[in-house]
Design an enzyme around this catalytic site. Structure first.
Site, PDB file in Angstrom:
ATOM      1  N   GLU A 190      -1.884   1.168  -4.679  1.00  2.70           N
ATOM      2  CA  GLU A 190      -1.533  -0.182  -4.253  1.00  2.70           C
ATOM      3  C   GLU A 190      -0.730  -0.808  -5.392  1.00  2.70           C
ATOM      4  O   GLU A 190      -1.051  -0.605  -6.568  1.00  2.70           O
ATOM      5  CB  GLU A 190      -2.807  -0.985  -3.999  1.00  2.70           C
ATOM      6  CG  GLU A 190      -2.639  -2.152  -3.080  1.00  2.70           C
ATOM      7  CD  GLU A 190      -3.085  -1.860  -1.647  1.00  2.70           C
ATOM      8  OE1 GLU A 190      -3.049  -2.805  -0.850  1.00  2.70           O
ATOM      9  OE2 GLU A 190      -3.448  -0.722  -1.338  1.00  2.70           O
ATOM     10  N   CYS A 232       0.831  -1.209   0.000  1.00  4.36           N
ATOM     11  CA  CYS A 232       0.000   0.000   0.000  1.00  4.36           C
ATOM     12  C   CYS A 232       0.864   1.256   0.000  1.00  4.36           C
ATOM     13  O   CYS A 232       0.348   2.369   0.106  1.00  4.36           O
ATOM     14  CB  CYS A 232      -0.958   0.004   1.186  1.00  4.36           C
ATOM     15  SG  CYS A 232      -0.147  -0.055   2.795  1.00  4.36           S
TER      16      CYS A 232
END
EC number: 2.1.1.-
Length: 362
Positions: free
Chosen positions: A354, A320
């Site tokens: 991401e 992330c």
């Protein structure tokens, strides 16, 4: 939660900027071109949190500009949130406006929904919750067709379930997930499903075992378990561990062992630094690990955990925070190369992204 600036006309350009940034971060490692997975332009976010703001004698949903917690922006609808959340917002507001019991010292509302239509609402109060509140809340939950959680200092009242039920399809198979209130879940369900399918394909069919660090509620664990002989998964959050155990059972998977250890603790166990009671009954030496799957927090893997992953033939890494992903890859670059990489647009209209990489031993 700050107010995002939604502009579908700018979406393609913003996604291209993210892809260019990821390419720049991975360029030192001779990465192949990234596979790019886009998001729905609207109604993609399955959870939302609002503060309540008093104005004109009534409470309203409110959000704030980034960096300014004192200037409220009143919200009537929220286009980035799921259609289910947008349906529930005016219904819930009408209910608290009509009820002093429901509205008194209510300061925050959280919605949690799923692609399959389930919904849970959390109401947070600066006062104790009594029987009168519970009676009205039970009627509200029935009227809205949702589960409801009331929170006040030191107390939580659950009406219905304290989780939502999701179904995600990976390689043609449907997986069922319990997603608990208050625990981490991927906010963008459509993109999450794309991530799961990419990871499932990237791992491939294996005849050895998989180690998974930071498994959460089993989001990736379930589909990846169908690709390998056995899985040993770790997670530190008690809520997530309990959800993962339920999800493993609900999906009839019998090749997953789950232990409540941090990645750092598991590193110590595998290196035989010290024993852990939570590993009693698990023979670590019986595993033949060919792959490791990691989905760490924004800080990435600590140096010792990163070194641990080096011993595996394949490292499947979901990140992330591509900045810390690049730092971890730099530590591993002398022994592993990037075979595949991907960008998943979990957070449209923000700079967040991401990423996924498959690293294989040189």
């Amino acid at each position: 939660m700050p107010l995002p600036q939604l502009d579908p006309a700018q979406y393609a350009a913003q996604l291209a900027e993210k892809a260019a940034r990821l390419e720049e971060l991975l360029a030192p490692f001779d990465a192949p071109a990234a596979e790019v997975f886009d998001s729905p332009r609207e109604h993609y976010r399955l959870r939302a949190e609002f503060r309540l703001w008093r104005e004109g004698g009534q409470r309203h949903y409110a959000m704030f500009e980034q960096g300014d917690k004192h200037k409220a922006i009143l919200i009537d609808d929220f286009p980035i949130a799921s259609r289910r959340i947008n349906e529930l917002m005016p219904q819930l507001k009408a209910a608290w406006q009509a009820s002093e019991v429901l509205s008194f010292k209510l300061f925050q509302v959280e919605f949690l929904t799923t692609l399959s239509g389930d919904a849970l609402i959390t109401l947070a109060y600066h006062r104790p919750l009594d029987e009168a509140w519970q009676a009205e809340a039970e009627q509200l939950a029935a009227d809205l067709g949702v589960s409801l959680v009331g929170r006040s200092k030191g107390k939580r009242i659950v009406i219905g379930r304290d989780y939502v039920e999701e179904q995600l399809v990976v390689a043609g198979r449907s997986f069922r997930y319990r997603q608990p209130e208050g625990a981490f879940t991927q906010p963008n369900g459509e993109v999450c499903q794309k991530m799961l399918n990419w990871a499932h394909e990237a791992l491939g069919e294996r005849d050895d075992d998989l180690l998974e660090l930071y498994c959460g509620n089993g989001n990736f664990t379930l589909p990846l378990a169908t690709r390998v002989r056995r899985v040993l998964a770790t997670e530190i959050s008690k809520t997530s561990v309990n959800a993962a155990l339920a999800n493993i059972e609900d999906n009839g998977l019998d090749n997953i062992e789950l232990v409540r250890l941090s990645a750092e603790e598991l590193t110590q166990a595998l290196n035989e630094v010290r024993p852990f009671r939570r590993l009693a009954g698990i023979d670590l030496k019986s595993y033949s690990f060919g792959s490791v799957f990691v989905d760490p927090p924004r800080a990435g893997m600590d140096p010792d955990t990163c070194e641990l992953t080096r011993r595996f033939e394949r490292i499947l890494y979901i990140s992330c925070n591509p900045e810390t992903l690049a730092q971890n890859i730099a530590q591993l670059a002398d022994t592993h190369r990037i075979e595949r990489c991907a960008l998943f647009d979990q957070f449209p209209y923000t700079h967040h992204m991401e990423a996924g990489v498959l690293l294989v031993r040189r």
